[in-house]
Write an enzyme that holds these catalytic residues in place. Structure first.
Site, PDB file in Angstrom:
ATOM      1  N   GLY A 109       0.787  -1.233   0.000  1.00  0.00           N
ATOM      2  CA  GLY A 109       0.000   0.000   0.000  1.00  0.00           C
ATOM      3  C   GLY A 109       0.817   1.280   0.000  1.00  0.00           C
ATOM      4  O   GLY A 109       0.266   2.372  -0.088  1.00  0.00           O
ATOM      5  N   GLU A 160      -3.982   3.564 -12.589  1.00  0.00           N
ATOM      6  CA  GLU A 160      -5.037   2.663 -13.027  1.00  0.00           C
ATOM      7  C   GLU A 160      -6.364   3.322 -12.707  1.00  0.00           C
ATOM      8  O   GLU A 160      -6.455   4.144 -11.792  1.00  0.00           O
ATOM      9  CB  GLU A 160      -4.967   1.340 -12.221  1.00  0.00           C
ATOM     10  CG  GLU A 160      -3.826   0.448 -12.597  1.00  0.00           C
ATOM     11  CD  GLU A 160      -3.792  -0.835 -11.755  1.00  0.00           C
ATOM     12  OE1 GLU A 160      -4.464  -0.898 -10.718  1.00  0.00           O
ATOM     13  OE2 GLU A 160      -3.084  -1.758 -12.174  1.00  0.00           O
ATOM     14  N   LYS A 161      -7.391   2.910 -13.410  1.00  0.00           N
ATOM     15  CA  LYS A 161      -8.738   3.370 -13.084  1.00  0.00           C
ATOM     16  C   LYS A 161      -9.067   2.872 -11.687  1.00  0.00           C
ATOM     17  O   LYS A 161      -8.751   1.739 -11.324  1.00  0.00           O
ATOM     18  CB  LYS A 161      -9.720   2.789 -14.102  1.00  0.00           C
ATOM     19  CG  LYS A 161     -11.161   3.088 -13.805  1.00  0.00           C
ATOM     20  CD  LYS A 161     -11.779   3.947 -14.905  1.00  0.00           C
ATOM     21  CE  LYS A 161     -13.181   4.415 -14.513  1.00  0.00           C
ATOM     22  NZ  LYS A 161     -13.202   5.814 -14.085  1.00  0.00           N
ATOM     23  N   GLU A 177      -3.328 -11.838  -7.457  1.00  0.00           N
ATOM     24  CA  GLU A 177      -4.334 -11.008  -6.803  1.00  0.00           C
ATOM     25  C   GLU A 177      -5.205 -10.351  -7.868  1.00  0.00           C
ATOM     26  O   GLU A 177      -4.690  -9.791  -8.838  1.00  0.00           O
ATOM     27  CB  GLU A 177      -3.674  -9.919  -5.958  1.00  0.00           C
ATOM     28  CG  GLU A 177      -2.824 -10.467  -4.829  1.00  0.00           C
ATOM     29  CD  GLU A 177      -2.328  -9.398  -3.867  1.00  0.00           C
ATOM     30  OE1 GLU A 177      -1.897  -9.765  -2.770  1.00  0.00           O
ATOM     31  OE2 GLU A 177      -2.359  -8.197  -4.205  1.00  0.00           O
ATOM     32  N   ASN A 230       2.094 -12.257  -6.480  1.00  0.00           N
ATOM     33  CA  ASN A 230       3.049 -12.417  -5.382  1.00  0.00           C
ATOM     34  C   ASN A 230       3.773 -13.732  -5.598  1.00  0.00           C
ATOM     35  O   ASN A 230       3.167 -14.798  -5.562  1.00  0.00           O
ATOM     36  CB  ASN A 230       2.329 -12.406  -4.043  1.00  0.00           C
ATOM     37  CG  ASN A 230       1.646 -11.077  -3.781  1.00  0.00           C
ATOM     38  OD1 ASN A 230       0.465 -11.013  -3.534  1.00  0.00           O
ATOM     39  ND2 ASN A 230       2.393 -10.001  -3.876  1.00  0.00           N
ATOM     40  N   ARG A 242       5.633 -15.690  -3.995  1.00  0.00           N
ATOM     41  CA  ARG A 242       6.121 -16.197  -2.706  1.00  0.00           C
ATOM     42  C   ARG A 242       4.945 -16.754  -1.923  1.00  0.00           C
ATOM     43  O   ARG A 242       3.808 -16.668  -2.354  1.00  0.00           O
ATOM     44  CB  ARG A 242       6.731 -15.035  -1.921  1.00  0.00           C
ATOM     45  CG  ARG A 242       5.718 -13.888  -1.835  1.00  0.00           C
ATOM     46  CD  ARG A 242       6.059 -12.864  -0.817  1.00  0.00           C
ATOM     47  NE  ARG A 242       5.237 -11.678  -0.975  1.00  0.00           N
ATOM     48  CZ  ARG A 242       4.031 -11.497  -0.470  1.00  0.00           C
ATOM     49  NH1 ARG A 242       3.467 -12.461   0.230  1.00  0.00           N
ATOM     50  NH2 ARG A 242       3.357 -10.368  -0.650  1.00  0.00           N
TER      51      ARG A 242
END
Lengths: 70, 450
Positions: B165, B200-201, B275, B290, B292
């Site tokens: 984030g 991004e939108k 994701e 990700n 991992r």
């Protein structure tokens, strides 16, 4: 004279003021970094910055005096 | 299979990885900083090496020191856990050069997915839907404003090297975008060493749903269903569950197949997660990969019965996948809460010493932690101190079991987010499965920061 103290242990991420600056009550003077989060620390009173006791990157403990305001 | 593995991590995940190694008869090597000398992962491992000072840059991120320890201890492989060096292509490359197996994908695959801009381009090629936006670097607020005008506001400003984030910002108009651009760029540069930004939108009221994958070195790949991780604060997950209360079987299958397509396209081998953002119409868009183990992997383990760390070890050791898609079962419902050392109202961290600590036990409860009574929660690392997972035959039972366990969870000496977790789990909107990423901002009214 009022002191701005560290609200928790962490590193000094950013100094937002310099000696001689006028600050208002509630104004952020330092940003602390702790547990991967930035924590702003505000002045509790208005006045002029007299001393800054830390540098960016310094590690501080909770309660350490960071800035003195007169 | 390996006979000795080094775990280049700390905290609950190091403990978790050691547990599976022990099950498989693999000897374990722990590394630790001066702040973690008394940590559980150090005492549980067969060998432990001090690697430096508390700050991660001087210990857990010190690639050469960790490589040196692996060679001294004669570890054949390194498990990076999550965070820290787990998605660092330079580390994976150094392991490859030294003939140490990095338990993860190849360095160039990590690099390709680590650049969020490059990942967008790659997914587009693989035929995986991406969020409308730009797939090139924006060098200035002017360029960002121009790109945003073509996409339409609101937009999400993001760091290409980002994660957790940091450097992300929603801009509802040009003024907000211009105001946020420079600060986000600087923050990304100082956190990730790369201030490349893109936009991004902004998808309104999205759900964050991710697909767990297992892929071996021979092109076999299966998906272990989804995890719903929409309950977030500061763009970080707080509650995760599997299955998602929102998906129907067809969307679930489409997302799983898109994720498998993505993994095959990049030659992925390891456990991995794609994701997705899912909108109210159940359209799904690639968000990031990700490469991992995920923090929230236990909920998938609980419903599939598969030990994901074990599969990672087997894949890294060169074994072919033991499962085909039709072998992957789905049984019941599992929910995980992340217990953070933080003020539940301000979300500010709360480092300190834990004076008393006890967690409930039970057949339906899984507890992952590395802290104990008397342990110090230091300001050097992530504030997550534990994960509590409950399982049930259905979602409602899992919620009730988790709530009951939280009521008996005791941490003294530091503040934790347990009051927030209890409020989320008991909220009618959560119980109804109405979980979107704005859940906490909508339903949780924190007390004002002092």
């Amino acid at each position: 004279m009022t002191q701005v103290t560290a609200t928790m242990a962490g590193s000094i991420w950013k100094l937002l003021v310099a000696v001689g600056d006028h600050v208002e009550e509630g104004q952020d003077v330092i940003i602390l970094e702790s547990m991967k989060m930035e924590i702003p620390i505000a002045a509790e009173a208005s006045g002029v910055v007299k001393h800054i006791h830390v540098q960016e990157g310094d590690f501080v403990n909770e309660g350490d005096v960071l800035v003195e305001i007169e | 299979m390996f006979s000795k593995v080094l775990i280049a991590n700390r905290g609950e995940i190091a403990v978790r990885i050691i547990r599976t190694c022990q099950k498989l008869g693999i000897r374990t090597v722990a590394v630790y900083s001066e702040a973690d000398a008394d940590s559980l992962h150090v005492s549980l491992a067969d060998e432990a090496y001090l690697i430096g000072k508390p700050r991660v840059a001087e210990s857990y991120l010190n690639i050469e020191k960790i490589i040196e320890v692996a060679k001294t201890a004669k570890a054949e492989a390194i498990h990076p856990g999550y965070g820290l060096l787990s998605e660092n292509p330079a580390f994976a490359r150094r392991c490859e050069e030294e003939g140490i197996v990095f338990i993860g994908p190849k360095a160039d695959v990590i690099a390709a997915m680590g650049s969020k801009i490059e990942a967008r381009r790659t997914m587009e090629q693989a035929g995986v839907p991406i969020v409308p936006g730009v797939s090139f670097a924006l060098d200035s607020a002017d360029e960002a404003a121009k790109a945003a005008a073509s996409i339409g506001y609101p937009v999400m400003l993001k760091a290409s090297a980002g994660g957790g984030g940091i450097g992300m910002h929603i801009a509802r108009d040009e003024a907000e975008l211009r105001q946020a651009f420079e600060g986000s760029q600087k923050r990304a540069a100082s956190f990730f060493g790369d201030g490349t930004m893109y936009i991004e939108k902004y998808i309104d009221r999205p759900r964050h749903i991710e697909i767990q994958l297992l892929a071996d070195s021979y092109g076999n790949c299966v998906y272990l269903w989804e995890r719903e991780c929409s309950i977030q604060r500061r763009h970080q997950k707080v509650v995760e569950e599997a299955p998602s209360p929102f998906l129907d079987e067809e969307t679930r299958r489409k997302m799983g197949e898109a994720a498998v397509r993505a993994a095959r396209h990049i030659g992925y081998a390891n456990a991995g997660t794609i994701e997705f953002l899912v909108d109210e119409q159940k359209n799904f868009y690639f968000l990031e990969m990700n490469t991992r183990l995920q923090v929230e992997h236990p909920v998938t383990e609980e419903i599939t019965g598969i030990d994901i760390v074990e599969e990672q070890l087997r894949i890294a050791a060169g074994e072919p996948l033991r499962y085909q898609q039709e072998d992957i079962r789905r049984d019941g419902h599992a929910i995980e809460v992340r217990i953070y050392a933080e003020d539940p109202n301000t979300f500010y961290p709360s480092p300190g010493r834990i004076t008393a600590f006890s967690a409930p036990q039970g057949e339906w409860i899984r507890h992952e932690t590395a802290v104990q009574s008397g342990a110090a929660v230091t300001p050097f690392y992530d504030p997550m101190i534990a994960k509590l997972i409950a399982k049930g035959p259905d979602r409602q039972t899992a919620i009730e079991r988790l709530l009951e366990a939280l009521r008996h969870y005791r941490v003294e000496g530091i503040k934790t987010n347990i009051p927030l977790l209890e409020a989320v789990l008991s909220h009618p909107a959560f119980q109804a499965g109405d979980t979107t990423t704005d859940f906490l901002s909508k339903h949780w009214k924190p007390a004002k920061a002092k």
